[in-house]
Scaffold this active site. Structure first.
Site, short mmCIF file in Angstrom:
data_model
loop_
_atom_site.label_atom_id
_atom_site.label_comp_id
_atom_site.label_asym_id
_atom_site.label_seq_id
_atom_site.Cartn_x
_atom_site.Cartn_y
_atom_site.Cartn_z
N SER A 278 0.85 -1.19 0.00
CA SER A 278 0.00 0.00 0.00
C SER A 278 0.88 1.24 0.00
O SER A 278 1.98 1.22 0.57
CB SER A 278 -0.88 0.01 1.25
OG SER A 278 -1.50 1.29 1.42
N TYR B 107 -1.83 -0.33 10.05
CA TYR B 107 -1.82 -0.65 8.62
C TYR B 107 -0.48 -0.28 7.99
O TYR B 107 0.09 -1.04 7.19
CB TYR B 107 -2.96 0.10 7.94
CG TYR B 107 -3.19 -0.21 6.49
CD1 TYR B 107 -3.64 -1.46 6.09
CD2 TYR B 107 -2.98 0.77 5.52
CE1 TYR B 107 -3.87 -1.74 4.74
CE2 TYR B 107 -3.22 0.50 4.17
CZ TYR B 107 -3.67 -0.75 3.79
OH TYR B 107 -3.89 -1.01 2.46
N LYS C 2 2.00 -3.01 6.23
CA LYS C 2 2.33 -2.92 4.81
C LYS C 2 3.83 -2.64 4.59
O LYS C 2 4.43 -3.16 3.64
CB LYS C 2 1.48 -1.85 4.13
CG LYS C 2 0.01 -2.23 4.00
CD LYS C 2 -0.18 -3.53 3.23
CE LYS C 2 -1.63 -3.78 2.87
NZ LYS C 2 -1.82 -5.06 2.15
#
Length: 313
Positions: A147, A160, A164
Site C-alpha cells: 500500500s 496498517y 504494509k
C-alpha cells in the site's frame, strides 16, 4: 470476465481475500489467463459468488472460507490447491482489514487485528507456499499486496502502515531466500476504487463514477493513478507469468493508467566527523548538512480541478 488469453494454462493460484474488490479482480484475471484459482474469504456467500464468476466463464475455481492469519488457514489453502488441482504455482496475498484511528486512541485489539491479518497472514501463507514450491522443484510466483501507506505513512493508520511496510521488507528478504528455488517474490502497491477508499471524501466523485460504470476522468487515471480494481489486475497477472521470470524483490505500483516502480530506501546524504558525532556537533551542523534533504511523509494529493470539486449543499 472473458477467458481469452491463456498465459497461465496449467497453473494453480491462491488469492487470499479474493471474495470481492481488488482480490476478486486478481483472481478473475489469473483465471482469464488460464490458471485454476483458490478463492479465499471469510463469508461463504461472497466466496461462492466469486467462484461462480469464474466458473460461469469457463474457468476453474474453488473456495476456502477462513480468516487469514493462522498457520492452520495457510495450510488449508495450500492443501486445497493441491487436492483440487494437483499443485501450486502462484500465491497472491491480498487479505486485509482496517482499524483506523490515531495512535493515542488505538487499542491493542485494533493493532493486533490488522497486524495478524496483513503481516502475519502474509508470512504464514508465504511460508506454506514456499514449502510447497520447494517440494515441487519447479519454481513459483509470490505476489504480496502492499500500500502507499506502507511506503510513505498515513494519518490514523499506525497498524496498517506497520503491516504494509513490513510486508515489503519481507518481500525483499524472501526474494533472496527463494532465488535458488526459482521462486520470484514481488510486492504490488495498488491504488483503486474499493470499499477501503469509499469513505475518503477526496475520492468520492471517482468512486461514484466507477459504481455507475462510467470511465473515471483523466485527472484520476493519470494524475492520481487511480482507477478500478481491474486496472491493477493486469500487473498481478504479468508478475505471475513466465514473462516476469527475471523480476523479483521489486515493488510495483499500479492504478488507473499508471504503472510505477518504487525505489528501495537509500541513503540520501552522508557526513563524517573525526572522533564521532556529539550532541554539540550535531546541534551545530545537522541543519546545514541535512536540512534541505529531510524526507517528506504521507502522500501529497494534488488539488481537485474545479469541475471535480464537491458541490456545497
Amino acid at each position: 470476465m472473458t477467458l481469452t488469453s491463456k498465459t497461465l494454462t496449467g497453473k494453480v493460484a491462491i488469492v487470499t481475500g479474493s471474495g470481492r474488490g481488488l482480490g476478486l479482480a486478481y483472481a478473475q484475471e489469473l483465471a482469464r489467463q488460464g490458471a485454476s484459482v483458490v478463492i479465499n474469504d471469510v463469508d461463504q456467500l461472497i466466496a461462492d459468488d466469486a467462484v461462480a464468476s469464474i466458473v460461469t466463464e469457463g474457468g476453474q475455481a474453488v473456495a476456502v472460507v477462513a480468516p487469514v492469519g493462522s498457520t492452520a488457514t495457510a495450510q488449508q489453502l495450500v492443501a486445497q490447491a493441491v487436492e483440487s488441482f494437483g499443485r501450486l504455482d502462484i500465491l497472491v496475498t491480498n487479505a486485509g482489514v482496517l482499524r483506523d484511528t490515531v495512535v493515542w486512541k488505538m487499542t491493542d485489539d485494533d493493532f493486533d487485528t490488522v497486524i495478524n491479518v496483513h503481516l502475519r497472514g502474509t508470512f504464514t501463507c508465504v511460508r506454506e507456499a514456499a514449502i510447497r514450491f520447494r517440494e515441487q522443484g519447479e519454481g513459483g510466483r509470490i505476489i504480496c499486496i502492499g500500500s502507499p501507506t506502507g511506503q510513505r505513512g498515513n494519518f490514523g493508520q499506525t497498524n496498517y502502515a506497520a503491516a504494509k511496510a513490513g510486508i515489503v521488507g519481507m518481500v525483499r528478504t524472501w526474494s533472496m531466500e527463494l532465488a535458488r528455488a526459482n521462486v520470484t517474490v514481488n510486492a504490488v502497491v495498488p491504488v483503486a476504487a474499493t470499499a477501503m477508499t469509499d469513505t475518503v471524501p477526496f475520492f468520492k466523485a471517482f468512486n461514484d463514477a466507477a459504481a455507475r460504470g462510467e470511465t473515471m476522468p483523466p485527472f484520476a487515471r493519470r494524475v492520481l493513478g487511480y482507477g478500478t480494481p481491474q486496472d491493477v489486475a493486469g500487473v498481478v497477472g504479468f508478475l505471475a507469468s513466465d514473462a516476469a521470470a527475471g523480476i523479483t524483490g521489486q515493488v510495483v505500483g499500479s492504478g488507473g493508467d499508471r504503472v510505477q516502480l518504487w525505489s528501495h530506501p537509500e541513503v540520501v546524504a552522508t557526513a563524517f566527523e573525526t572522533g564521532g558525532w556529539t550532541v554539540e556537533s550535531l546541534s551545530e551542523d545537522f541543519s546545514s548538512l541535512f536540512g534541505d534533504k529531510l524526507q517528506s511523509v504521507g502522500e501529497k494529493l494534488p488539488e481537485l480541478p474545479a469541475e471535480l470539486q464537491p458541490v456545497a449543499k
